[in-house]
Design an enzyme around this catalytic site. Structure first.
Site, mmCIF file in Angstrom:
data_model
loop_
_atom_site.group_PDB
_atom_site.id
_atom_site.type_symbol
_atom_site.label_atom_id
_atom_site.label_comp_id
_atom_site.label_asym_id
_atom_site.label_seq_id
_atom_site.Cartn_x
_atom_site.Cartn_y
_atom_site.Cartn_z
ATOM 1 N N TRP A 102 -59.206 40.662 36.008
ATOM 2 C CA TRP A 102 -60.083 41.828 35.820
ATOM 3 C C TRP A 102 -59.561 43.077 36.516
ATOM 4 O O TRP A 102 -59.687 44.192 35.990
ATOM 5 C CB TRP A 102 -61.511 41.488 36.260
ATOM 6 C CG TRP A 102 -62.124 40.523 35.292
ATOM 7 C CD1 TRP A 102 -62.417 39.209 35.508
ATOM 8 C CD2 TRP A 102 -62.452 40.780 33.912
ATOM 9 N NE1 TRP A 102 -62.911 38.643 34.358
ATOM 10 C CE2 TRP A 102 -62.944 39.565 33.367
ATOM 11 C CE3 TRP A 102 -62.380 41.892 33.085
ATOM 12 C CZ2 TRP A 102 -63.360 39.452 32.037
ATOM 13 C CZ3 TRP A 102 -62.797 41.789 31.765
ATOM 14 C CH2 TRP A 102 -63.283 40.587 31.246
ATOM 15 N N ASP A 172 -65.410 46.631 41.874
ATOM 16 C CA ASP A 172 -66.011 45.967 40.711
ATOM 17 C C ASP A 172 -66.645 44.670 41.206
ATOM 18 O O ASP A 172 -65.963 43.667 41.386
ATOM 19 C CB ASP A 172 -64.929 45.681 39.663
ATOM 20 C CG ASP A 172 -65.455 44.813 38.521
ATOM 21 O OD1 ASP A 172 -66.666 44.519 38.493
ATOM 22 O OD2 ASP A 172 -64.634 44.443 37.654
ATOM 23 N N LYS A 196 -74.124 38.379 35.299
ATOM 24 C CA LYS A 196 -73.878 37.225 36.172
ATOM 25 C C LYS A 196 -75.001 37.101 37.199
ATOM 26 O O LYS A 196 -75.793 36.168 37.149
ATOM 27 C CB LYS A 196 -72.517 37.324 36.861
ATOM 28 C CG LYS A 196 -71.349 37.199 35.865
ATOM 29 C CD LYS A 196 -70.504 38.411 35.936
ATOM 30 C CE LYS A 196 -69.233 38.458 35.124
ATOM 31 N NZ LYS A 196 -69.026 37.606 34.010
HETATM 32 N N1 PMP Z 1 -65.084 42.653 35.825
HETATM 33 C C1 PMP Z 1 -65.344 41.378 36.173
HETATM 34 C C2 PMP Z 1 -65.075 40.949 37.583
HETATM 35 C C3 PMP Z 1 -65.852 40.494 35.226
HETATM 36 O O1 PMP Z 1 -66.102 39.218 35.568
HETATM 37 C C4 PMP Z 1 -66.115 40.942 33.907
HETATM 38 C C5 PMP Z 1 -66.709 40.076 32.839
HETATM 39 N N2 PMP Z 1 -66.611 38.755 32.950
HETATM 40 C C6 PMP Z 1 -65.809 42.269 33.592
HETATM 41 C C7 PMP Z 1 -65.314 43.095 34.577
HETATM 42 C C8 PMP Z 1 -66.039 42.805 32.211
HETATM 43 O O2 PMP Z 1 -67.401 42.951 32.011
HETATM 44 P P1 PMP Z 1 -68.030 43.442 30.650
HETATM 45 O O3 PMP Z 1 -67.856 42.340 29.653
HETATM 46 O O4 PMP Z 1 -69.451 43.685 31.027
HETATM 47 O O5 PMP Z 1 -67.333 44.670 30.227
#
Ligand code: PMP
Length: 361
Positions: A102, A172, A196
């Site tokens: 991520w 994040d 989450k």
């Molecule tokens: N950052 C992290 C740490 C994540 O776990 C996720 C999704 N699993 C995201 C960003 C992306 O999130 P979204 O699908 O809401 O764009």
């Protein structure tokens, strides 16, 4: 049909009490004779609920007045782009700590808007450990430093907030927000996709230090500008009303549990039990992460023989243990242990794992 123990990485388990409350209010919310989804976000009831949700979050974390709280849309991924648009001016650079999938994605999505400098990366270690703080090449003139305290896919987590000097720290926290007490004053900006630890997908909760709202950023439409959202209580357009409502219920539930310190203890115990089970299995199960960087939220593990994976997944699902399949990029298994996953779920998982190892020795 009964509820199962849900280890999904996200969208993930919600507290049963939250779901039951939402169910009981589905047809007649707050004495209005209609569901929360069926009413104007400009109405008195909704505005009051929205403000209450923010107030509860502020109380839970201890968010001081010089930070704004925003309830946004577009997911954490949209924030990967929107953060540089707002915080970096033409020609600026920003530092990124890459510790897994991520944070790497945060770099690539930011690249059209800022010179995204990878100041440290765990890629050479396959993200099995965190890049040591003394190897970070930070630029004191960077617009901000971005990192991902918990990597949902790779299962690595920072257990301390890194010291980065005067440059605003941006985090994040999609997969570990509200899992433990948070000293928000160490950060310029914290954001999290809701699906989450907060509520349904389609909502992002952001806490941003107000001085950062003064930054001109890049030319952009009003809808993307944090200062505009802050000035309009995140209602520049129609917000995710359902998501906001469920988030508010989750915040109340967290308070009723005793707050974030209680959740931290519970989360530590849950993850500790699962890691101990893996480590004491004589190599039957294995977690490859350096112990000091192991995630409390997302526990990866492999079986000693991947030929057993299909049986493990089939039998665990039959035993009422949902969504243990690891991310497709890494294979193996992953158990996500967010706030809404109770200790009994981990007890059940551990008992299943021990039984499976015995039967398939
Ligand atoms: N950052 C992290 C740490 C994540 O776990 C996720 C999704 N699993 C995201 C960003 C992306 O999130 P979204 O699908 O809401 O764009």
């Amino acid at each position: 049909m009964s509820r199962v123990w849900n280890f999904s990485a996200g969208p993930a388990a919600l507290p049963q009490a939250v779901l039951e409350r939402a169910q009981s209010e589905m047809l007649d919310w707050n004495g209005s004779g209609a569901s929360v989804m069926e009413q104007s976000h400009r109405g008195k009831r909704f505005i009051q609920m929205a403000a209450q949700a923010e107030a509860t979050l502020r109380e839970l974390i201890g968010i001081p007045a010089d930070y704004a709280v925003l309830f946004l849309q577009g997911g954490a991924t949209q924030q990967f782009a929107q953060i540089p648009m707002n915080l970096a001016g033409e020609g600026d650079s920003a530092d990124y700590i890459v510790s897994g999938h991520w944070s790497a994605k945060a770099v690539s999505e930011a690249a059209p808007y800022v010179r995204a400098n990878v100041a440290a990366s765990g890629a050479a270690d396959d993200y099995l450990k965190l890049p040591a703080r003394d190897t970070w090449r930070l630029d004191p003139h960077a617009a901000y430093v971005h990192y991902t305290p918990n990597e949902t896919i790779h299962g690595v987590e920072f257990h301390d907030i890194p010291e980065v000097g005067a440059v605003p720290l941006v985090a994040d926290m999609s997969s570990n927000i509200l899992s433990e007490p948070l000293d928000i004053t160490r950060f310029g900006l914290v954001y999290a996709g809701a699906q989450k630890n907060i509520g349904p997908s389609g909502l992002v909760v952001m806490v941003i230090r107000r001085d950062l709202l003064q930054r001109a950023g890049r030319p952009m439409a009003r809808i993307f500008r944090y200062a505009e959202q802050a000035a309009n209580d995140s209602m520049l357009n129609t917000p995710n009303t359902w998501g906001w409502y469920v988030a508010g219920l989750t915040f109340q539930w967290l308070q009723a549990q005793g707050g974030l310190a209680v959740m931290a203890e519970r989360n530590q115990a849950k993850a500790g039990l699962l890691y101990r089970t893996i480590d004491s299995s004589g190599g039957y199960y294995r977690n490859p992460i350096e112990p000091s960087a192991r995630s409390r939220m997302n526990v990866r593990f492999t079986l000693h023989d991947s030929a057993l994976d299909a049986a493990f997944l089939e039998e665990s699902e039959a035993a009422g243990l949902l969504a243990l399949k690891g991310h497709k990029a890494l294979g193996g298994m992953r158990a996500s242990l967010y706030n809404a996953v109770p200790p009994e779920a981990v007890d059940a998982l551990v008992a299943f794992m021990q039984d499976f190892a015995q039967r398939h020795g």
